[in-house]
Design a protein around this motif. Structure first.
Motif, PDB file in Angstrom:
ATOM      1  N   HIS A   1       7.971 -10.909  -3.589  1.00 59.99           N
ATOM      2  CA  HIS A   1       7.189 -11.926  -4.276  1.00 59.99           C
ATOM      3  C   HIS A   1       5.744 -11.525  -4.526  1.00 59.99           C
ATOM      4  CE1 HIS A   1      10.329 -14.988  -4.268  1.00 59.99           C
ATOM      5  NE2 HIS A   1      10.648 -14.530  -3.076  1.00 59.99           N
ATOM      6  N   ASP A   2       5.270 -10.525  -3.787  1.00 55.08           N
ATOM      7  CA  ASP A   2       3.858 -10.168  -3.877  1.00 55.08           C
ATOM      8  C   ASP A   2       3.738  -8.671  -4.159  1.00 55.08           C
ATOM      9  OD1 ASP A   2       1.209  -9.588  -3.528  1.00 55.08           O
ATOM     10  OD2 ASP A   2       1.059 -10.422  -1.492  1.00 55.08           O
ATOM     11  N   GLU A   3       3.492  -8.331  -5.426  1.00 57.15           N
ATOM     12  CA  GLU A   3       3.532  -6.912  -5.767  1.00 57.15           C
ATOM     13  C   GLU A   3       2.345  -6.133  -5.227  1.00 57.15           C
ATOM     14  OE1 GLU A   3       2.032  -6.475 -10.293  1.00 57.15           O
ATOM     15  OE2 GLU A   3       3.940  -7.521 -10.035  1.00 57.15           O
ATOM     16  N   THR A   4       1.307  -6.841  -4.766  1.00 58.23           N
ATOM     17  CA  THR A   4       0.187  -6.107  -4.157  1.00 58.23           C
ATOM     18  C   THR A   4       0.601  -5.482  -2.822  1.00 58.23           C
ATOM     19  OG1 THR A   4      -0.669  -8.017  -2.939  1.00 58.23           O
ATOM     20  CG2 THR A   4      -1.485  -7.691  -5.195  1.00 58.23           C
ATOM     21  N   MET A   5       1.716  -5.921  -2.262  1.00 53.62           N
ATOM     22  CA  MET A   5       2.196  -5.333  -1.006  1.00 53.62           C
ATOM     23  C   MET A   5       2.881  -3.990  -1.241  1.00 53.62           C
ATOM     24  SD  MET A   5       1.339  -7.378   1.321  1.00 53.62           S
ATOM     25  CE  MET A   5       2.305  -7.230   2.818  1.00 53.62           C
ATOM     26  N   LEU A   6       3.298  -3.751  -2.470  1.00 57.76           N
ATOM     27  CA  LEU A   6       4.104  -2.555  -2.746  1.00 57.76           C
ATOM     28  C   LEU A   6       3.403  -1.246  -2.379  1.00 57.76           C
ATOM     29  CD1 LEU A   6       6.760  -1.381  -3.902  1.00 57.76           C
ATOM     30  CD2 LEU A   6       5.612  -1.295  -6.120  1.00 57.76           C
ATOM     31  N   PRO A   7       2.143  -1.034  -2.837  1.00 52.92           N
ATOM     32  CA  PRO A   7       1.498   0.243  -2.493  1.00 52.92           C
ATOM     33  C   PRO A   7       1.419   0.479  -0.987  1.00 52.92           C
ATOM     34  CG  PRO A   7       0.209  -0.926  -4.147  1.00 52.92           C
ATOM     35  CD  PRO A   7       1.278  -1.868  -3.683  1.00 52.92           C
ATOM     36  N   ARG A   8       1.166  -0.596  -0.240  1.00 47.65           N
ATOM     37  CA  ARG A   8       1.083  -0.436   1.223  1.00 47.65           C
ATOM     38  C   ARG A   8       2.415   0.024   1.784  1.00 47.65           C
ATOM     39  NH1 ARG A   8      -1.190  -5.277   4.566  1.00 47.65           N
ATOM     40  NH2 ARG A   8      -0.944  -3.772   6.246  1.00 47.65           N
ATOM     41  N   LEU A   9       3.481  -0.598   1.324  1.00 52.00           N
ATOM     42  CA  LEU A   9       4.803  -0.221   1.816  1.00 52.00           C
ATOM     43  C   LEU A   9       5.151   1.215   1.392  1.00 52.00           C
ATOM     44  CD1 LEU A   9       7.312  -1.013   3.358  1.00 52.00           C
ATOM     45  CD2 LEU A   9       8.230  -2.032   1.267  1.00 52.00           C
ATOM     46  N   LEU A  10       4.780   1.563   0.155  1.00 49.57           N
ATOM     47  CA  LEU A  10       5.082   2.916  -0.327  1.00 49.57           C
ATOM     48  C   LEU A  10       4.387   3.982   0.510  1.00 49.57           C
ATOM     49  CD1 LEU A  10       5.020   2.615  -4.220  1.00 49.57           C
ATOM     50  CD2 LEU A  10       7.010   2.798  -2.721  1.00 49.57           C
ATOM     51  N   ASP A  11       3.201   3.637   1.012  1.00 45.85           N
ATOM     52  CA  ASP A  11       2.509   4.596   1.859  1.00 45.85           C
ATOM     53  C   ASP A  11       3.290   4.896   3.129  1.00 45.85           C
ATOM     54  OD1 ASP A  11       0.450   5.251   0.241  1.00 45.85           O
ATOM     55  OD2 ASP A  11      -0.963   3.798   1.072  1.00 45.85           O
ATOM     56  N   TYR A  12       4.029   3.918   3.611  1.00 45.33           N
ATOM     57  CA  TYR A  12       4.891   4.182   4.762  1.00 45.33           C
ATOM     58  C   TYR A  12       6.127   4.982   4.354  1.00 45.33           C
ATOM     59  CZ  TYR A  12       2.242   0.998   7.737  1.00 45.33           C
ATOM     60  OH  TYR A  12       1.264   0.408   8.481  1.00 45.33           O
ATOM     61  N   LEU A  13       6.668   4.646   3.197  1.00 47.66           N
ATOM     62  CA  LEU A  13       7.957   5.235   2.811  1.00 47.66           C
ATOM     63  C   LEU A  13       7.836   6.667   2.284  1.00 47.66           C
ATOM     64  CD1 LEU A  13       9.706   2.150   1.189  1.00 47.66           C
ATOM     65  CD2 LEU A  13      10.286   3.288   3.321  1.00 47.66           C
ATOM     66  N   THR A  14       6.652   7.029   1.786  1.00 45.65           N
ATOM     67  CA  THR A  14       6.478   8.402   1.330  1.00 45.65           C
ATOM     68  C   THR A  14       5.548   9.105   2.309  1.00 45.65           C
ATOM     69  OG1 THR A  14       4.646   7.729  -0.087  1.00 45.65           O
ATOM     70  CG2 THR A  14       6.799   7.809  -1.096  1.00 45.65           C
TER      71      THR A  14
END
Lengths: 189, 277
Positions: free
Chosen positions: B61-74
């Protein structure tokens, strides 16, 4: 393809690892059924000689892991320097370059935790001599998943800190001498 | 048969990865599960969610969270001239072949924050190849690509970079290529004049032109076997005949479906050569 082994042995060791593993690994027979997955703390910038060294002394196969190495019976797998070693599934090992854990890469905790995830109760974990705390959390994860946990007797260990830390988190772990551990592993195969 | 059941956390992870794909077209579904699981546990803990489902709800629901999560996943771990002996082998064994071509294309796949891009650009300049080369530097992480394009690193890493460069057989001084200020070093703009930075996924995107050298080190270790096969197939198709392919020191094409398309060129450095097509 060989069928996936139903059980695995996982071992973590640090300071004094060479002498401790020299008691255990050469004592295992060539028809030992389980794979043995081993993390020893080694400096990141050196080529490790562990696998070569033990290959000469052991009846089982000994290899240093490359990414996606298949798991086979009667084989000891050493983590390479500067990578974490993970168990992907019952047939495959994987490597990663994630951040060091407790200043260690490879980390015993990381490998043990993946062993708990994949093998549940079908794993025996052995935490040997070492001068830091790595491995204790991983040992707890294995105990909580129903696996068997064994510690080298801190009194007889080259460095007691690691098995002591393990005992603190897992007071019910079985404490054994190196000869006792060898004998036990030969029995469970 | 061993009785198996899926743990709740495994279900949650599968659903989160599916959600990331459907919502944002980031496809981690065929990443190696052991490592993904570790990093999602870290993300959940450090981002303050009780469950991975709760994390999923928020990210959907909150696309501003995506970059933070991507930093964990990559995983962004690299250094300049990492494994100096690899770069020495490129210099001594691969470069003599590359010198026979009038123009060159080099692809650094999964370039992270650019350390390897600058390493190769410097090596090519030292060897007199830079002017005829176009470098393609790709990654899925936009923040990493921006960092790569900026070419700014912490000053405390430069000692390691310098040492690695020297061990790689560097013919110049690394300090010729950067200037330091306020605890940071900026690499010379001219080094990236011939670099194209681009968003490219080895999971979902296609072949990338006729490359003479592809370097993709410690990227595919995060993939599962089938996805590794896809990526190696993509590299195989992207290489010119007799093009070179370098992977990480503990990776191997032994287990790949495409193994027979390559020969070992510098075995101990994991540099392969594409066989004739």
């Amino acid at each position: 393809m060989t069928p996936a082994s139903p059980r695995a042995i996982v071992i973590g060791a640090s300071a004094g690892a060479l002498e401790a593993l020299s008691v255990i690994l050469p004592s295992l027979p060539h028809d030992f059924r389980s794979p043995i997955i081993i993390v020893v703390h080694i400096p990141p910038d050196k080529r490790s000689v562990l696998a070569e060294l033990f290959r000469a002394k052991c009846k089982i196969q000994v290899i240093e892991v490359e990414d996606k190495e298949p798991l086979r019976p009667a084989t000891a797998y050493f983590a390479p320097p500067d990578y974490h070693l993970l168990i992907e599934d019952r047939e495959t090992l994987g490597l990663t370059c994630e951040e060091p854990v407790l200043f260690s890469r490879p980390s015993i905790d990381v490998m043990f935790e993946s062993a708990a995830d994949i093998y549940g109760r079908d794993v025996t974990a052995v935490l040997l001599t070492g001068a830091n705390q790595d491995g204790a959390k991983g040992l707890l994860a294995i105990a909580e998943a129903g696996g068997e946990v064994i510690l080298q007797d801190p009194g007889g260990a080259f460095a007691a800190a690691m098995p002591e830390a393990g005992l603190k988190l897992c007071p019910d772990a079985t404490v054994m001498s190196l000869d006792g551990i060898s004998e036990h592993l030969r029995r469970i195969g | 048969m061993i009785e198996t059941f899926e743990k709740i956390e495994d279900i949650e992870i599968r659903l989160l990865l599916e959600a990331l794909y459907v919502r944002y077209h980031y496809d981690f579904r065929n990443y190696a599960m052991g490592s993904i699981k570790r990093r999602l546990r870290q993300a959940r803990e450090q981002m303050g969610f009780a469950t991975i489902s709760a994390l999923q709800e928020r990210v959907l629901h909150d696309e501003t969270m995506l970059p933070r999560l991507l930093d964990y996943l990559t995983v962004q771990v690299s250094e300049m001239f990492r494994d100096p002996s690899y770069f020495r082998a490129i210099r001594e064994k691969v470069v003599p072949h590359l010198k026979t071509y009038p123009s060159l294309k080099v692809w650094i796949a999964g370039c992270s924050c650019g350390e390897e891009v600058y390493s190769l650009a410097i090596l090519f300049r030292e060897e007199g190849l830079e002017d005829r080369t176009i470098f393609y530097a790709t990654d899925i992480n936009q923040d990493a690509l921006r960092a790569a394009e900026a070419g700014v690193y912490d000053l405390d890493r430069i000692q390691l970079f310098t040492e690695n460069h020297r061990k790689s057989g560097g013919k110049s001084s690394l300090s010729d290529y950067y200037h330091a200020s306020y605890g940071r070093v900026s690499f010379d703009r001219s080094l990236r004049e011939r670099v194209v930075f681009s968003d490219h996924s080895l999971v979902t995107d296609a072949v990338f032109g006729e490359m003479h050298l592809i370097s993709c080190r410690n990227v595919m270790i995060y993939f599962d076997r089938p996805l590794q096969d896809r990526a190696v197939g993509l590299f195989s198709d992207s290489l010119a005949r007799k093009g070179f392919f370098g992977i990480g020191s503990k990776e191997s094409l032994r287990f790949s479906a495409h193994a027979e398309e390559f020969k070992e060129f510098v075995r101990e450095e994991k540099i392969y050569q594409r066989l004739g097509k």
